[in-house]
Enzyme design. Sequence first.
Site, PDB file in Angstrom:
ATOM      1  CE  LYS A 123      -1.945  -1.201   3.922  1.00  0.00           C
ATOM      2  NZ  LYS A 123      -1.235  -2.457   4.253  1.00  0.00           N
ATOM      3  NE  ARG A 171      -4.951  -1.372  10.157  1.00  0.00           N
ATOM      4  CZ  ARG A 171      -3.954  -0.815   9.466  1.00  0.00           C
ATOM      5  NH1 ARG A 171      -4.115   0.351   8.901  1.00  0.00           N
ATOM      6  NH2 ARG A 171      -2.805  -1.440   9.350  1.00  0.00           N
ATOM      7  NE  ARG A 185       2.035  -4.388  11.358  1.00  0.00           N
ATOM      8  CZ  ARG A 185       3.153  -4.158  10.672  1.00  0.00           C
ATOM      9  NH1 ARG A 185       4.327  -4.586  11.117  1.00  0.00           N
ATOM     10  NH2 ARG A 185       3.108  -3.500   9.539  1.00  0.00           N
TER      11      ARG A 185
HETATM   12  P1  AP5 Z   1       4.864  -1.463   1.893  1.00  0.00           P
HETATM   13  O1  AP5 Z   1       4.377  -0.793   0.660  1.00  0.00           O
HETATM   14  O2  AP5 Z   1       5.638  -0.614   2.860  1.00  0.00           O
HETATM   15  O3  AP5 Z   1       3.660  -2.219   2.637  1.00  0.00           O
HETATM   16  P2  AP5 Z   1       2.313  -1.669   3.261  1.00  0.00           P
HETATM   17  O4  AP5 Z   1       1.182  -2.408   2.610  1.00  0.00           O
HETATM   18  O5  AP5 Z   1       2.260  -0.174   3.225  1.00  0.00           O
HETATM   19  O6  AP5 Z   1       2.480  -2.232   4.740  1.00  0.00           O
HETATM   20  P3  AP5 Z   1       2.372  -1.543   6.164  1.00  0.00           P
HETATM   21  O7  AP5 Z   1       3.160  -2.428   7.092  1.00  0.00           O
HETATM   22  O8  AP5 Z   1       2.731  -0.111   6.154  1.00  0.00           O
HETATM   23  O9  AP5 Z   1       0.850  -1.714   6.430  1.00  0.00           O
HETATM   24  P4  AP5 Z   1       0.142  -1.783   7.753  1.00  0.00           P
HETATM   25  O10 AP5 Z   1      -1.257  -1.733   7.288  1.00  0.00           O
HETATM   26  O11 AP5 Z   1       0.498  -2.906   8.634  1.00  0.00           O
HETATM   27  O12 AP5 Z   1       0.707  -0.514   8.546  1.00  0.00           O
HETATM   28  P5  AP5 Z   1       0.129   0.927   8.863  1.00  0.00           P
HETATM   29  O13 AP5 Z   1       1.253   1.858   8.845  1.00  0.00           O
HETATM   30  O14 AP5 Z   1      -1.071   1.231   8.034  1.00  0.00           O
HETATM   31  O15 AP5 Z   1       5.751  -2.727   1.463  1.00  0.00           O
HETATM   32  C1  AP5 Z   1       6.411  -3.527   2.417  1.00  0.00           C
HETATM   33  C2  AP5 Z   1       7.814  -3.905   1.908  1.00  0.00           C
HETATM   34  O16 AP5 Z   1       7.699  -4.725   0.748  1.00  0.00           O
HETATM   35  C3  AP5 Z   1       8.662  -2.702   1.490  1.00  0.00           C
HETATM   36  O17 AP5 Z   1       9.972  -2.918   1.915  1.00  0.00           O
HETATM   37  C4  AP5 Z   1       8.577  -2.685  -0.043  1.00  0.00           C
HETATM   38  O18 AP5 Z   1       9.761  -2.175  -0.628  1.00  0.00           O
HETATM   39  C5  AP5 Z   1       8.344  -4.148  -0.383  1.00  0.00           C
HETATM   40  N1  AP5 Z   1       7.430  -4.305  -1.524  1.00  0.00           N
HETATM   41  C6  AP5 Z   1       6.287  -3.604  -1.775  1.00  0.00           C
HETATM   42  N2  AP5 Z   1       5.694  -4.052  -2.895  1.00  0.00           N
HETATM   43  C7  AP5 Z   1       6.465  -5.074  -3.348  1.00  0.00           C
HETATM   44  C8  AP5 Z   1       6.375  -5.957  -4.476  1.00  0.00           C
HETATM   45  N3  AP5 Z   1       5.368  -5.872  -5.354  1.00  0.00           N
HETATM   46  N4  AP5 Z   1       7.348  -6.900  -4.634  1.00  0.00           N
HETATM   47  C9  AP5 Z   1       8.395  -7.002  -3.738  1.00  0.00           C
HETATM   48  N5  AP5 Z   1       8.529  -6.182  -2.666  1.00  0.00           N
HETATM   49  C10 AP5 Z   1       7.591  -5.238  -2.472  1.00  0.00           C
HETATM   50  O19 AP5 Z   1      -0.408   0.720  10.346  1.00  0.00           O
HETATM   51  C11 AP5 Z   1       0.475   0.511  11.438  1.00  0.00           C
HETATM   52  C12 AP5 Z   1      -0.346   0.397  12.731  1.00  0.00           C
HETATM   53  O20 AP5 Z   1      -1.072   1.625  12.976  1.00  0.00           O
HETATM   54  C13 AP5 Z   1      -1.434  -0.688  12.729  1.00  0.00           C
HETATM   55  O21 AP5 Z   1      -0.894  -1.956  13.082  1.00  0.00           O
HETATM   56  C14 AP5 Z   1      -2.416  -0.124  13.782  1.00  0.00           C
HETATM   57  O22 AP5 Z   1      -1.958  -0.383  15.077  1.00  0.00           O
HETATM   58  C15 AP5 Z   1      -2.376   1.385  13.534  1.00  0.00           C
HETATM   59  N6  AP5 Z   1      -3.415   1.858  12.592  1.00  0.00           N
HETATM   60  C16 AP5 Z   1      -3.217   2.430  11.347  1.00  0.00           C
HETATM   61  N7  AP5 Z   1      -4.389   2.730  10.751  1.00  0.00           N
HETATM   62  C17 AP5 Z   1      -5.367   2.365  11.626  1.00  0.00           C
HETATM   63  C18 AP5 Z   1      -6.784   2.398  11.566  1.00  0.00           C
HETATM   64  N8  AP5 Z   1      -7.424   2.864  10.505  1.00  0.00           N
HETATM   65  N9  AP5 Z   1      -7.475   1.911  12.626  1.00  0.00           N
HETATM   66  C19 AP5 Z   1      -6.838   1.421  13.734  1.00  0.00           C
HETATM   67  N10 AP5 Z   1      -5.480   1.360  13.846  1.00  0.00           N
HETATM   68  C20 AP5 Z   1      -4.758   1.815  12.808  1.00  0.00           C
END
Ligand code: AP5
Length: 261
Positions: free
Chosen positions: A52, A128, A211
């Site tokens: 994402k 979420r 997660r």
């Molecule tokens: P990347 O693009 O960084 O992955 P992502 O989908 O953005 O993953 P996140 O870990 O950021 O998502 P998340 O939903 O757990 O975290 P968030 O910050 O929202 O890619 C990952 C890696 O893979 C990178 O190194 C990239 O280079 C590589 N990659 C990407 N695409 C690739 C491909 N096609 N092929 C190979 N490699 C690839 O949330 C964090 C925390 O915040 C949550 O756990 C929760 O506690 C809280 N939170 C956030 N939003 C809410 C909400 N709405 N409600 C309640 N709690 C919330």
Amino acid sequence: MGASEELEYLKSLVAKLNDKIRALEAKSKATPPPAPSVQLRTILMGPPGAGKGTQAPRIKDEFCVCHLATGDMLREQVAQKTPLGVAAKKIMDAGGLVSDEIMVGMIKDQLENNKGCKNGFVLDGFPRTVPQAQKLDGMLEARKEKLNSVVQLQIDDQLLISRITGRLIHPASGRTYHREFHPPKKAMVDDVTGEPLIQRSDDNVETLTKRLGAFHSQTGPVVDYYKAKGLWHGIDAAQSPPVVWENLRKIFVESSDKPKP
Ligand code: AP5
């Protein structure tokens, strides 16, 4: 030049200027107003590591919309050590979800005040839970706006461990790298600014497992919620980032609000 000759000369100049003003006024009335830009209001869903945060900045740039990433917003609060940040860090490091009320408030504030959202938005990490999705519907209804699409980046849990444990972040810009799949030019340094890269404190196998559990149990029903509304699209996120981008772009071009003819 005598006084009367000068007077005649000035009168003819004024007459010519008036003609010119009338012609320009008529031309400007005949020119149609500029066409409104394409509007894109989309949600990017997917488990941690699905891509994402990798894809959303490109959507933001190419469609001139704002990128609202709730995880980034929370990490900003953590970095500033606000009371919300201190409380959120504990929840995030434990792999849980921050309360719906707080997250809905953050998105509402952005939609109302972020000028970058004029042409639409890409939501990353929100909604979420089903209550978050319902509140979002209410907010959009009040703004007389509709979602164009909800895109789920689909990928097996097993593939996410290496993505998450190898991820490196440039905190100021949110730029993402991967030790193996997308390494920075110089180890642990951002390509653009030369600033250090970090690893997120929740990017370890133990927290990732939690997660993923939260994603399947609490965000899974959100997928069904949008499927029932006919807005859901799925993309194979195990493909390379450029292929994932091409698939996303196709969905957005087909589903975004077109400018009126
Ligand atoms: P990347 O693009 O960084 O992955 P992502 O989908 O953005 O993953 P996140 O870990 O950021 O998502 P998340 O939903 O757990 O975290 P968030 O910050 O929202 O890619 C990952 C890696 O893979 C990178 O190194 C990239 O280079 C590589 N990659 C990407 N695409 C690739 C491909 N096609 N092929 C190979 N490699 C690839 O949330 C964090 C925390 O915040 C949550 O756990 C929760 O506690 C809280 N939170 C956030 N939003 C809410 C909400 N709405 N409600 C309640 N709690 C919330």
